[in-house]
Design a protein around this motif. Structure first.
Motif, PDB file in Angstrom:
ATOM      1  N   LEU A 109     105.175 111.172  54.338  1.00  0.00           N
ATOM      2  CA  LEU A 109     104.515 110.216  55.206  1.00  0.00           C
ATOM      3  C   LEU A 109     105.525 109.409  56.013  1.00  0.00           C
ATOM      4  O   LEU A 109     106.652 109.170  55.574  1.00  0.00           O
ATOM      5  N   ALA A 110     105.098 108.983  57.194  1.00  0.00           N
ATOM      6  CA  ALA A 110     105.934 108.155  58.067  1.00  0.00           C
ATOM      7  C   ALA A 110     105.051 107.157  58.795  1.00  0.00           C
ATOM      8  O   ALA A 110     103.852 107.375  58.968  1.00  0.00           O
ATOM      9  N   TRP A 111     105.666 106.047  59.205  1.00  0.00           N
ATOM     10  CA  TRP A 111     104.992 105.082  60.070  1.00  0.00           C
ATOM     11  C   TRP A 111     105.236 105.469  61.516  1.00  0.00           C
ATOM     12  O   TRP A 111     106.331 105.902  61.894  1.00  0.00           O
ATOM     13  N   VAL A 112     104.212 105.293  62.335  1.00  0.00           N
ATOM     14  CA  VAL A 112     104.302 105.616  63.760  1.00  0.00           C
ATOM     15  C   VAL A 112     103.680 104.475  64.553  1.00  0.00           C
ATOM     16  O   VAL A 112     102.637 103.941  64.169  1.00  0.00           O
ATOM     17  N   TRP A 113     104.342 104.095  65.640  1.00  0.00           N
ATOM     18  CA  TRP A 113     103.828 103.038  66.521  1.00  0.00           C
ATOM     19  C   TRP A 113     103.649 103.585  67.934  1.00  0.00           C
ATOM     20  O   TRP A 113     104.553 104.233  68.471  1.00  0.00           O
ATOM     21  N   ARG A 114     102.501 103.336  68.531  1.00  0.00           N
ATOM     22  CA  ARG A 114     102.306 103.575  69.958  1.00  0.00           C
ATOM     23  C   ARG A 114     102.150 102.208  70.628  1.00  0.00           C
ATOM     24  O   ARG A 114     101.277 101.432  70.257  1.00  0.00           O
ATOM     25  N   ILE A 115     103.016 101.909  71.588  1.00  0.00           N
ATOM     26  CA  ILE A 115     103.042 100.589  72.229  1.00  0.00           C
ATOM     27  C   ILE A 115     102.812 100.756  73.718  1.00  0.00           C
ATOM     28  O   ILE A 115     103.536 101.512  74.385  1.00  0.00           O
ATOM     29  N   ALA A 116     101.790 100.062  74.239  1.00  0.00           N
ATOM     30  CA  ALA A 116     101.485 100.081  75.670  1.00  0.00           C
ATOM     31  C   ALA A 116     101.744  98.694  76.237  1.00  0.00           C
ATOM     32  O   ALA A 116     101.041  97.736  75.902  1.00  0.00           O
ATOM     33  N   ARG A 117     102.761  98.572  77.076  1.00  0.00           N
ATOM     34  CA  ARG A 117     103.100  97.287  77.664  1.00  0.00           C
ATOM     35  C   ARG A 117     102.144  96.938  78.798  1.00  0.00           C
ATOM     36  O   ARG A 117     101.420  97.790  79.317  1.00  0.00           O
TER      37      ARG A 117
END
Length: 241
Positions: A11-19
């Motif tokens: 398992l891994a953490w994933v971030w999607r960031i929309a500025r």
């Protein structure tokens, strides 16, 4: 769930960031790039996550994401410039061996960012933070409309309230002489707004602290020095305040 029940997980953490400027980024704490839903999630940022904190009341839940400033995608200048403020965030838990196995853990927004010399810690606030924001109109003795908005009615695009120019010479980090404003009286643009049209600060806006005239040339002093240095020849549009 079957993968979790195996006991040994990948398992891994994933971030999607929309500025707010429309640019979308993907990051992961895994050691290689992961991809799904048209986004590549890169490990170069060195992002790591704290535990997810959630409560049953309406308090703002938060998670911290810590990363380094060595990536060209996360720079100290952009953080200081506010480009990451209130960016929309999706936090996923993903099976890096089979990214189709993933779960959206939360949606939120970037809150407080604490910086050091080589790293930063960004607070990922839950959607409950919106409930704590003040919305609506402020009633006061003087006019509460912002100059130029729909309730004010003043057209700031009219030639009497708007000018264009360029930096002639830097006096200090937030003061400069400017061309193109010779027809305006001293003080006309005090408390106005400068919007940069060319140069390193293109698209950014800065409040004007003072507008003077010396030998027929405008001298502008900004309320704050831009994060990116002003240079001779930088173009701008200025509106009265």
């Amino acid at each position: 769930q079957a993968h979790l029940d195996e006991g040994t997980t990948t398992l891994a953490w994933v971030w999607r960031i929309a500025r707010a400027d429309g640019v979308t980024f993907g990051f992961t704490d895994h050691d290689r790039t992961l991809s799904f839903d048209g986004t590549d999630f890169e490990p170069e940022s060195g992002l790591t996550a704290s535990e997810v904190r959630s409560g049953s009341d309406l308090s703002v839940d938060a998670q911290d994401a810590e990363g380094v400033l060595t990536s060209d995608r996360i720079t100290e200048t952009d953080i200081l410039d506010g480009r990451w403020d209130n960016a929309a965030v999706e936090v996923w838990r993903v099976n890096w061996a089979a990214t189709s196995q993933r779960l959206l853990m939360r949606r939120g927004a970037i809150g407080q960012i604490r910086r050091g010399r080589l790293a930063f810690v960004a607070e990922v606030r839950s959607l409950a933070h919106v409930l704590g924001q003040t919305v609506g109109r402020t009633f006061q003795a003087s006019c509460d409309a912002a100059l130029g908005d729909a309730r004010c009615g003043v057209n700031l695009e009219a030639a009497a309230f708007k000018g264009s120019g360029a930096v002639i010479d830097l006096l200090r980090d937030r003061a400069f002489t400017a061309s193109g404003l010779g027809t305006f009286a001293a003080g006309w643009f005090t408390f106005g707004l400068v919007e940069w049209s060319t140069g390193a600060n293109v698209g950014r806006r800065t409040e004007v602290l003072g507008h003077d005239v010396a030998d027929g040339i405008a001298v502008l002093t900004l309320l704050e020095a831009p994060v990116r240095a002003i240079a001779e020849g930088d173009g701008f549009t200025i509106r009265a305040g």
